[in-house]
Design a protein around this motif. Structure first.
Motif, PDB file in Angstrom:
ATOM      1  N   ARG A 326       0.830  -1.215   0.077  1.00  0.00           N
ATOM      2  CA  ARG A 326       0.034  -0.114   0.295  1.00  0.00           C
ATOM      3  C   ARG A 326       0.905   1.212  -0.223  1.00  0.00           C
ATOM      4  O   ARG A 326       1.756   1.365   0.655  1.00  0.00           O
ATOM      5  CB  ARG A 326      -0.987   0.137   1.106  1.00  0.00           C
ATOM      6  N   TYR A 327       0.697   2.136  -0.889  1.00  0.00           N
ATOM      7  CA  TYR A 327       1.238   3.633  -1.027  1.00  0.00           C
ATOM      8  C   TYR A 327       0.418   4.823  -1.181  1.00  0.00           C
ATOM      9  O   TYR A 327      -0.769   4.376  -1.644  1.00  0.00           O
ATOM     10  CB  TYR A 327       2.404   3.329  -2.085  1.00  0.00           C
ATOM     11  N   LYS A 328       0.913   5.884  -0.742  1.00  0.00           N
ATOM     12  CA  LYS A 328      -0.163   6.946  -0.933  1.00  0.00           C
ATOM     13  C   LYS A 328       0.774   8.146  -1.256  1.00  0.00           C
ATOM     14  O   LYS A 328       1.940   8.138  -0.997  1.00  0.00           O
ATOM     15  CB  LYS A 328      -0.745   7.221   0.275  1.00  0.00           C
ATOM     16  N   ILE A 346      -5.233   7.548  11.830  1.00  0.00           N
ATOM     17  CA  ILE A 346      -4.897   6.325  11.041  1.00  0.00           C
ATOM     18  C   ILE A 346      -6.418   5.235  11.209  1.00  0.00           C
ATOM     19  O   ILE A 346      -6.738   5.038  11.982  1.00  0.00           O
ATOM     20  CB  ILE A 346      -3.610   5.506  12.000  1.00  0.00           C
ATOM     21  N   ASP A 347      -6.482   4.833   9.975  1.00  0.00           N
ATOM     22  CA  ASP A 347      -7.690   4.119   9.717  1.00  0.00           C
ATOM     23  C   ASP A 347      -7.288   2.592   9.461  1.00  0.00           C
ATOM     24  O   ASP A 347      -6.822   2.493   8.297  1.00  0.00           O
ATOM     25  CB  ASP A 347      -8.640   4.604   8.655  1.00  0.00           C
ATOM     26  N   GLU A 348      -7.204   1.929  10.271  1.00  0.00           N
ATOM     27  CA  GLU A 348      -6.540   0.640  10.040  1.00  0.00           C
ATOM     28  C   GLU A 348      -7.490  -0.372   9.176  1.00  0.00           C
ATOM     29  O   GLU A 348      -7.140  -1.127   8.431  1.00  0.00           O
ATOM     30  CB  GLU A 348      -6.344  -0.050  11.477  1.00  0.00           C
ATOM     31  N   GLN A 350      -9.461   0.895   6.565  1.00  0.00           N
ATOM     32  CA  GLN A 350      -9.167   1.368   5.276  1.00  0.00           C
ATOM     33  C   GLN A 350      -7.819   0.997   4.821  1.00  0.00           C
ATOM     34  O   GLN A 350      -7.550   0.435   3.587  1.00  0.00           O
ATOM     35  CB  GLN A 350      -9.373   2.727   5.252  1.00  0.00           C
ATOM     36  N   ASN A 351      -6.675   0.921   5.667  1.00  0.00           N
ATOM     37  CA  ASN A 351      -5.591   0.384   5.340  1.00  0.00           C
ATOM     38  C   ASN A 351      -5.688  -0.809   5.006  1.00  0.00           C
ATOM     39  O   ASN A 351      -4.660  -1.453   4.144  1.00  0.00           O
ATOM     40  CB  ASN A 351      -4.460   0.619   6.435  1.00  0.00           C
ATOM     41  N   ASP A 354      -7.357  -1.546   1.497  1.00  0.00           N
ATOM     42  CA  ASP A 354      -6.506  -1.031   0.217  1.00  0.00           C
ATOM     43  C   ASP A 354      -5.433  -1.984  -0.234  1.00  0.00           C
ATOM     44  O   ASP A 354      -4.921  -1.987  -1.073  1.00  0.00           O
ATOM     45  CB  ASP A 354      -6.030   0.365   0.844  1.00  0.00           C
ATOM     46  N   GLY A 355      -5.130  -2.604   0.825  1.00  0.00           N
ATOM     47  CA  GLY A 355      -3.837  -3.769   0.471  1.00  0.00           C
ATOM     48  C   GLY A 355      -4.384  -5.179   0.292  1.00  0.00           C
ATOM     49  O   GLY A 355      -3.489  -6.044   0.309  1.00  0.00           O
TER      50      GLY A 355
END
Length: 550
Positions: A326-328, A346-348, A350-351, A354-355
């Motif tokens: 995951r990158y932004k 920090i939204d764990e 959504q993180n 995303d991955g």
């Protein structure tokens, strides 16, 4: 879902709805039909009933992935929507809130993020990594590491797929998941009953899924002391890396030549690094066990864990979860002075999304509710907290006075261990982590009860505490050594002398030596920030020693 797949639902059948209920409800259970139940029902083939969905080929693979995405997303939505419903706060924090005049639960608490109860999440995987280390603490380093990969040429799969001549095995990931789940359980039973490596003392495995490959099982297991390998020559009795003689061992030769040879290369992958002049230059054999290869007819890589420095790597490897990245990319903005020191959000959940990558085999496995982790013996997590600092759960509208008066909510494995040592002297010779040898924890009643069976007891594991937690971190270290404590004060009592701070105990000489000889940045990583006046050779500023350390 039927509107998204009109070729699979020709008559426009209705999909899952929250209003669906079970016709015959199980006893003491809710009658609602969950989305997991619904899609699990669709994946089961019926006798003498043609199901267009199961004959959809690659479209069925996509349907299975979308179905599990709906299931997982509904679970993530539950965690997201209910983060503020239940507040988790230290008991001492409730006392402080009442003294400040805050009487409602919504005025205090901390935000709940993706918890370890979510199967497959980062906290879930890390919890199983710590459980593996707990087993290693009791049984030592594991002896063998096995990778067991599914084989679509198994007669069970071939016999079932013969009914569907137009389909390939990968078009029925549900059938592959069912067969491999049976094979994985059969492998554990085979190791314990037939004992090809000796008597098994402990074992654990993780099921993983490749993006375009078949499911495989990473297995670590321990053998008893009498069955451990003592010399390098004994390794050949259990592990081989040779091509068998096709005339003397034709069956084993067929398995090794088909499933245990290095690849893919040759005509399948002519640009492989091992290719030289149009042929493979390696042709090496993956280490295997003859008994396992003949019995299961699959790719079973067997490795001996002879290097203790790789143990943590192995545990992290089997509990790493699916491959993800995951990158932004964002543009730097000059924020005002009052927002520069703001904590980042920090939204764990959504993180994690995303991955996330889901293949048809994993989707089928998870829809059918097959476990992705297994360990034996069980591991019991033991709480660690300071006095009146245990976690309690309450709702927003709960009165804090009622929370304080609820003794059941304040009971933990630690408080009940101290209470048991006060009334029963039989377990005072045991440490906190070893108390499970005599008693077991009743979660419903929140009490320790004496063991009545001869089954292998669970292994105790103290909950992880970060070094920056201060007193709680050093209390955890004290609990690894103290025996028969009856109060929090007795935990901090060393050789009959009470210490002023918890940091003074548990091999304090090791920490003082680390401070004296180790770099300062290493100490900050291990024990948190140090006082500003603490120099490279001044351990006294870290703690004040009031007694002679043995």
């Amino acid at each position: 879902m039927p509107l998204q797949y009109p070729l699979l639902f020709l008559h426009g059948e209705s999909g899952w709805s929250p209003d669906m209920h079970l016709r015959v409800a199980p006893s003491n259970k809710d009658t609602k039909l969950s989305i997991n139940m619904y899609y699990s029902y669709l994946l089961h083939d019926r006798f003498n009933v043609y199901t267009l969905l199961l004959n959809g080929g690659r479209l069925f693979q996509q349907f299975v992935v979308d179905a599990y995405v709906c299931i997982e997303q509904s679970r993530l939505d539950y965690y997201r929507k209910n983060q503020n419903t239940f507040r988790n706060e230290f008991l001492q924090g409730i006392h402080d809130a009442i003294q400040q005049g805050d009487l409602e639960g919504q005025s205090i608490g901390k935000r709940m993020i993706l918890p370890s109860s979510f199967v497959g999440g980062p906290r879930y995987m890390y919890k199983h990594y710590l459980d593996a280390l707990a087993i290693c603490r009791v049984h030592g380093n594991p002896q063998y590491f096995i990778t067991f990969t599914c084989n679509v040429k198994w007669p069970e799969i071939q016999r079932y797929m013969s009914k569907y001549p137009s389909l390939r095995p990968e078009d029925r990931p549900d059938s592959i998941a069912r067969v491999f789940q049976i094979k994985a359980k059969s492998l554990i039973a085979f190791l314990k009953t037939k004992r090809p490596f000796g008597e098994v003392a402990a074992d654990l495995y993780t099921i993983e899924f490749q993006k375009r490959g078949l499911p495989h099982c990473h297995l670590l297991f321990w053998v008893t002391e009498a069955c451990k390998i003592r010399s390098a020559a004994e390794v050949d009795n259990y592990i081989s890396a040779e091509i068998p003689d096709p005339e003397r061992e034709p069956d084993l030769y067929m398995v090794v030549s088909d499933l245990m040879i290095h690849g893919p290369c040759g005509l399948v992958r002519p640009d492989s690094p091992c290719m030289s002049d149009g042929s493979c230059s390696k042709k090496y054999v993956v280490p295997y066990n003859q008994t396992l290869s003949l019995h299961f007819m699959a790719h079973i890589n067997v490795e001996y864990c002879g290097w203790s420095l790789l143990i943590k790597y192995l545990f992290k490897y089997i509990s790493k979860g699916a491959d993800r990245i995951r990158y932004k990319v964002h543009k730097a903005v000059n924020a005002p002075d009052d927002t520069q020191n703001a904590q980042p959000y920090i939204d764990e959940i959504q993180n994690f999304v995303d991955g996330r990558f889901i293949c048809p085999h994993e989707a089928s496995w998870r829809i059918l509710n097959f476990p992705i982790h297994y360990r034996n013996p069980l591991v019991q997590v033991l709480s660690v907290h300071l006095e009146n600092m245990q976690n309690v759960t309450f709702k927003d509208n709960d009165q804090l006075d009622n929370v304080l008066e609820n003794s059941y909510a304040k009971q933990t494995t630690l408080t009940e261990w101290l209470r048991n040592n006060q009334i029963d002297a039989t377990g005072r010779h045991l440490r906190y982590v070893d108390y499970l040898l005599q008693d077991k924890w009743d979660l419903s009643a929140k009490v320790w009860i004496q063991r009545a069976s001869n089954k292998t007891p669970a292994i105790g594991r103290l909950i992880y505490v970060h070094p920056s937690s201060g007193e709680r971190f050093f209390l955890r270290m004290l609990l690894n050594h103290q025996r028969g404590c009856q109060s929090f004060k007795s935990i901090k009592t060393v050789h009959g002398d009470p210490v002023q701070r918890t940091v003074l105990h548990v091999k304090s000489w090791a920490y003082l030596k680390t401070i004296k000889n180790g770099p300062m940045h290493s100490m900050r990583l291990q024990y948190g920030p140090l006082p500003p006046n603490c120099t490279h050779y001044s351990p006294i500023c870290f703690c004040t020693v009031t007694y002679q350390i043995p």
